[in-house]
Scaffold this motif. Structure first.
Motif, PDB file in Angstrom:
ATOM      1  N   GLY A  46       0.796  -1.225   0.000  1.00  0.00           N
ATOM      2  CA  GLY A  46       0.000   0.000   0.000  1.00  0.00           C
ATOM      3  C   GLY A  46       0.822   1.266   0.000  1.00  0.00           C
ATOM      4  N   LEU A  47       2.056   1.192  -0.527  1.00  0.00           N
ATOM      5  CA  LEU A  47       2.934   2.364  -0.531  1.00  0.00           C
ATOM      6  C   LEU A  47       3.615   2.507  -1.890  1.00  0.00           C
ATOM      7  N   ASP A  48       3.290   3.571  -2.588  1.00  0.00           N
ATOM      8  CA  ASP A  48       3.937   3.942  -3.843  1.00  0.00           C
ATOM      9  C   ASP A  48       4.745   5.207  -3.560  1.00  0.00           C
ATOM     10  N   PHE A  49       6.070   5.112  -3.645  1.00  0.00           N
ATOM     11  CA  PHE A  49       6.928   6.240  -3.272  1.00  0.00           C
ATOM     12  C   PHE A  49       6.736   7.450  -4.184  1.00  0.00           C
ATOM     13  N   GLU A  50       6.242   7.231  -5.383  1.00  0.00           N
ATOM     14  CA  GLU A  50       5.993   8.357  -6.279  1.00  0.00           C
ATOM     15  C   GLU A  50       4.668   9.050  -5.981  1.00  0.00           C
ATOM     16  N   ARG A  51       3.793   8.354  -5.213  1.00  0.00           N
ATOM     17  CA  ARG A  51       2.509   8.957  -4.818  1.00  0.00           C
ATOM     18  C   ARG A  51       2.259   8.695  -3.333  1.00  0.00           C
ATOM     19  N   PHE A 107      12.489  -8.589 -13.297  1.00  0.00           N
ATOM     20  CA  PHE A 107      11.383  -9.418 -13.773  1.00  0.00           C
ATOM     21  C   PHE A 107      10.267  -8.511 -14.298  1.00  0.00           C
ATOM     22  N   ARG A 108       9.352  -8.122 -13.423  1.00  0.00           N
ATOM     23  CA  ARG A 108       8.274  -7.201 -13.795  1.00  0.00           C
ATOM     24  C   ARG A 108       8.217  -6.112 -12.736  1.00  0.00           C
ATOM     25  N   PRO A 109       8.785  -4.930 -13.009  1.00  0.00           N
ATOM     26  CA  PRO A 109       8.839  -3.868 -11.992  1.00  0.00           C
ATOM     27  C   PRO A 109       7.446  -3.425 -11.567  1.00  0.00           C
ATOM     28  N   ILE A 110       7.333  -3.059 -10.280  1.00  0.00           N
ATOM     29  CA  ILE A 110       6.070  -2.584  -9.731  1.00  0.00           C
ATOM     30  C   ILE A 110       6.331  -1.350  -8.877  1.00  0.00           C
ATOM     31  N   ALA A 111       5.318  -0.495  -8.763  1.00  0.00           N
ATOM     32  CA  ALA A 111       5.444   0.713  -7.940  1.00  0.00           C
ATOM     33  C   ALA A 111       5.003   0.445  -6.505  1.00  0.00           C
ATOM     34  N   ASP A 112       4.028  -0.442  -6.338  1.00  0.00           N
ATOM     35  CA  ASP A 112       3.432  -0.731  -5.034  1.00  0.00           C
ATOM     36  C   ASP A 112       3.316  -2.252  -4.913  1.00  0.00           C
ATOM     37  N   LYS A 113       3.725  -2.801  -3.766  1.00  0.00           N
ATOM     38  CA  LYS A 113       3.660  -4.247  -3.577  1.00  0.00           C
ATOM     39  C   LYS A 113       2.233  -4.791  -3.724  1.00  0.00           C
ATOM     40  N   ARG A 114       1.241  -3.938  -3.564  1.00  0.00           N
ATOM     41  CA  ARG A 114      -0.136  -4.391  -3.734  1.00  0.00           C
ATOM     42  C   ARG A 114      -0.360  -5.020  -5.105  1.00  0.00           C
ATOM     43  N   GLU A 115       0.342  -4.498  -6.112  1.00  0.00           N
ATOM     44  CA  GLU A 115       0.179  -5.017  -7.474  1.00  0.00           C
ATOM     45  C   GLU A 115       0.550  -6.492  -7.567  1.00  0.00           C
TER      46      GLU A 115
END
Length: 343
Positions: A113-118, A178-186
């Motif tokens: 639940g944490l996206d460092f860009e938002r 592998f497949r970059p993500i912004a938030d671990k929720r993805e």
């Protein structure tokens, strides 16, 4: 009520830590945590990994606590640096430290639940605590980088390759390389199971890699700390041993085919409660402080006459010269695994 005031300092950005308190304000029960990197008048100082370079304190060593966030296999901590603190919280011992070592998980910050860009959209305490009903999009997910800094990182990459060959599309891989993500929720929301591949296999060495699927309500399959049962109900997770990779692959296949998560819904909720209330960073800090206070007999603080500035953590040149050259390290680990861990 008089609150205990804790100065929290780090060489990293810890502002997002505070969402792990109920009101987002750094208050945990009778303790107020304030993120202050400069000079500050507090009852305790807690440095996370390393104090900020501008940090100063008037507290004696007995009132300074260091959270050593990496095991020795990942990061070197010099004795000159460590001995500026009265207590160190870590997952492994350091023979060069002459203070009190508290062996424990080190409460790495939750990434779910944490996206460092938002950061303004980060999940708050209430959002983290809420039950989630999310349509299923996959069976098993994993977040792993291609980092190869120690033996277990080499081990987990080898295991991941073997498991992907066995599972194919049943497993979705995320992370750098592998497949970059912004938030671990993805990589967690909508999956039935989540594979947890820790950097080490030490007791107490579990991290946010385990905490994040617990927060997301997804059943963790953990390759890491052997004593997770000391922290969580073992019916709410599964453990595998990737030092025996073929056996571990077979075990994952069995877990998925039997779908053991179906019977673990209530236990997973219990483990989430334990994580948020008992194994949260702020809860752990409060317990550590109370333990040290009890051992000191509640003595008054004998403050320093002048502010103390921390010496940085530096690796001596002789240690650098004596280490295996970086280009050869992955090859040496690969040879070790092929010779001694082939089961």
């Amino acid at each position: 009520m008089t609150r205990t005031i804790v100065q929290l300092t780090s060489n990293n950005n810890l502002e997002f830590f505070f969402r792990q308190t109920p009101q987002g304000d750094g208050v945990w029960e009778d303790t107020q945590f304030n993120l202050v990197n400069g000079r500050y008048h507090a009852d305790w100082l807690i440095a996370y990994d390393e104090p900020n370079k501008i940090c100063e304190t008037d507290l004696p060593k007995a009132r300074r606590i260091l959270f050593r966030t990496e095991p020795k296999s990942i990061k070197y901590y010099s004795s000159d640096f460590l001995n500026q603190f009265g207590a160190v919280v870590s997952i492994d011992e350091n023979s060069s430290f002459d203070g009190q070592t508290i062996l424990s998980q080190v409460a790495l910050p939750w990434m779910y639940g944490l996206d460092f860009e938002r950061p303004e959209e980060a999940y708050t305490w209430d959002a983290l605590a809420a039950d989630k009903a999310i349509p299923q999009k996959g069976e098993l997910s994993v977040v792993c980088s291609t980092k190869n800094m120690n033996v277990n990182q080499s081990r987990r990459l080898r295991f991941l390759t073997m498991l992907k060959e066995a599972l194919g599309d049943r497993m979705t891989m995320y992370g750098r390389g592998f497949r970059p993500i912004a938030d671990k929720r993805e990589a967690i929301d909508g999956y039935r199971y989540h594979l947890v591949l820790e950097n080490n296999l030490l007791a107490d060495g579990w991290t946010e890699k385990l905490a994040d699927p617990i927060l997301g309500g997804v059943f963790p399959i953990s390759a890491g700390s052997p004593n997770l049962g000391d922290y969580f109900n073992p019916e709410g997770f599964a453990s595998i041993d990737i030092t025996k990779p073929r056996q571990a692959v077979a075990q994952v296949l069995d877990i998925l085919d039997r779908d053991i998560a179906a019977e673990a819904v209530e236990v997973m909720k219990e483990n989430k409660q334990r994580l948020m209330q008992q194994h949260n960073f702020f809860s752990l800090c409060s317990r550590v402080i109370k333990t040290i206070e009890a051992s000191q007999g509640g003595r008054d603080i004998q403050r320093l006459e002048s502010a103390y500035s921390f010496r940085p953590n530096r690796m001596p040149k002789w240690k650098k010269l004596g280490s295996v050259p970086k280009p050869l390290r992955p090859l040496s680990r690969k040879i070790y695994l092929s010779l001694f861990e082939r089961q």
